[in-house]
Design a protein around this motif. Structure first.
Motif, PDB file in Angstrom:
ATOM      1  N   UNK A 115      -0.992  -3.398  -7.944  1.00 13.22           N
ATOM      2  CA  UNK A 115      -0.884  -3.418  -6.421  1.00 13.22           C
ATOM      3  C   UNK A 115      -1.577  -2.274  -5.580  1.00 13.22           C
ATOM      4  N   UNK A 118      -5.684  -2.581  -6.217  1.00 17.20           N
ATOM      5  CA  UNK A 118      -6.296  -3.963  -6.244  1.00 17.20           C
ATOM      6  C   UNK A 118      -5.891  -4.964  -5.095  1.00 17.20           C
ATOM      7  N   UNK A 119      -4.964  -4.612  -4.794  1.00 19.43           N
ATOM      8  CA  UNK A 119      -4.107  -5.636  -3.563  1.00 19.43           C
ATOM      9  C   UNK A 119      -4.761  -4.691  -2.001  1.00 19.43           C
ATOM     10  N   UNK A 120      -5.309  -5.770  -1.049  1.00 20.12           N
ATOM     11  CA  UNK A 120      -6.144  -5.285  -0.084  1.00 20.12           C
ATOM     12  C   UNK A 120      -4.792  -4.734   0.914  1.00 20.12           C
TER      13      UNK A 120
ATOM     14  N   UNK B  60     -12.999  -9.343  -5.139  1.00 20.19           N
ATOM     15  CA  UNK B  60     -13.526  -7.879  -5.305  1.00 20.19           C
ATOM     16  C   UNK B  60     -15.205  -8.048  -5.956  1.00 20.19           C
ATOM     17  N   UNK B  76     -14.223  -2.509   3.018  1.00 20.92           N
ATOM     18  CA  UNK B  76     -13.118  -1.585   3.325  1.00 20.92           C
ATOM     19  C   UNK B  76     -13.078  -0.242   2.462  1.00 20.92           C
ATOM     20  N   UNK B  79      -8.233   0.733  -1.685  1.00 21.53           N
ATOM     21  CA  UNK B  79      -6.904   0.048  -1.208  1.00 21.53           C
ATOM     22  C   UNK B  79      -5.796   1.191  -1.377  1.00 21.53           C
ATOM     23  N   UNK B  81      -2.216   0.447  -1.179  1.00 20.21           N
ATOM     24  CA  UNK B  81      -0.916  -0.259  -0.762  1.00 20.21           C
ATOM     25  C   UNK B  81       0.133   0.210  -1.763  1.00 20.21           C
ATOM     26  N   UNK B  82       1.090  -0.628  -1.956  1.00 23.42           N
ATOM     27  CA  UNK B  82       2.135  -0.227  -3.038  1.00 23.42           C
ATOM     28  C   UNK B  82       3.141   0.874  -2.461  1.00 23.42           C
TER      29      UNK B  82
END
Lengths: 152, 82, 152, 82
Positions: A115, A118-120, B60, B76, B79, B81-82
């Motif tokens: 996550x 690899x999650x945008x 991707x 972009x 990333x 996130x998380x």
């Protein structure tokens, strides 16, 4: 397997209880909750999370499917928020349930690692008079290495 | 025609979240070269390709990937996130 | 750091929320919940957990102190029940909070591994007409090996 | 005098959870030998030492540990908590 991408705040404890209900023969439940914390230098006011609608859900579903293929999971959950979040609010949550604690732990760590990288989603730290995009860390990209080659 | 999407600081540098681009670029990299040549804000956004990621139709991809049949290309930063 | 050994049922979700409140700069919270599940062959009615009052609390406190020495934890919690537990009830819970997700995950796994094999609890599976003590698994003892030699 | 505590199936085989034992045993193993010699139920409980664990004054110990100064010795199977 359940994926939720939302701007609304969620209640991690209520989610954990709902997730753990009626698990049958799964005795091990692992959860990870990410909470908005202040920057190391302090002075942060809020966090803003941008995402890529459409791709986000597909990317998370793909990561969850990979986790299901690798570990004996009875249930798995990913919730990830976007938009403006205040300090102390939950950003995201992962939960896994398995008959075995090692599988539950490994799958949750795998989900988190993927996550992250690899999650945008993109995080921006909002200060009183400034704002800055959070830079990706090499260690987060490196963390993916431990899940390859494929293990059972 | 390809929909180009920009996120995070790529969006901020270019000044818009998405646009339709008339292009005959064969690869992502050729598209990047065309965009760079448009205006300084594009040149600034695409200055360092190693700091960027790309997705073709929400998957991707690499910068040398072919654009044949692509409807949507997104640019972009890595990333977070998380 | 908090240790609770109790016969009363607890609410894992409420515990997770209480644990996650006011964490300051800890952004990563990991929880593990163990739930009473049916035996593989089925027919289980309840679980009975015996423990060694006095030693139990001391052993858990020692394990927690070791986790604190190894990882940068902001908070850690262990709840473990004893007495009679029905299927579906939570047996125990571990929670860890850290600035870093890897530390939170590793510390939670460490706590689980040591609780399994070093805290004086014994599980008995109660069937309709039989009852049997759960045998310790070699793999649980082996799991301790991964935490040695000491890492920082 | 030492308090002997028994847990799980050790307790069930011996038939009581604790008792005060008059002993001059120097080590846990000597104490085990004395208990084994008492009655068949003790012999049954202590039949296979490798299936047992011992704690002296609430700290895990080995069977060859000295009992000097010990107030409480507990015998039990490997733990199965968590």
């Amino acid at each position: 397997m359940s994926v939720r991408v939302q701007s609304a705040r969620f209640d991690a404890g209520a989610e954990l209880n709902a997730f753990s209900a009626g698990l049958g023969n799964a005795g091990a439940v692992v959860s990870f909750t990410g909470v908005v914390r202040d920057r190391d230098q302090g002075g942060m006011v809020a966090m803003e999370i941008e995402h890529y609608p459409g791709m986000t859900e597909a990317a998370i579903a793909k990561i969850l499917a990979e986790a299901e293929a690798r570990w004996d999971l009875v249930r798995a959950l990913v919730i990830h928020r976007h938009g403006r979040l205040e300090i102390g609010e939950p950003i995201m949550m992962v939960a896994t349930a398995s008959r075995h604690r090692v599988a539950a732990f490994e799958a949750a760590e795998f989900l988190m690692d993927y996550l992250k990288s690899r999650a945008p989603f993109w995080k921006k730290e909002i200060g009183a008079g400034d704002a800055a995009w959070v830079a990706a860390k090499d260690e987060d990209e490196d963390a993916l290495g431990r899940w390859s080659p494929k293990k059972d | 025609m390809i929909d180009c999407l920009y996120f995070a600081w790529v969006r901020e540098r270019i000044g818009l979240p998405r646009e339709r681009v008339e292009t005959s670029a064969a690869t992502v990299m050729e598209l990047v070269e065309e965009l760079r040549a448009r205006e300084p804000r594009y040149a600034a956004a695409f200055e360092d390709i190693s700091a960027l990621r790309v997705a073709i139709d929400q998957e991707l991809a690499d910068f040398d990937a072919a654009l044949a049949g692509a409807r949507e290309v997104a640019f972009f930063p890595p990333m977070t996130g998380g």
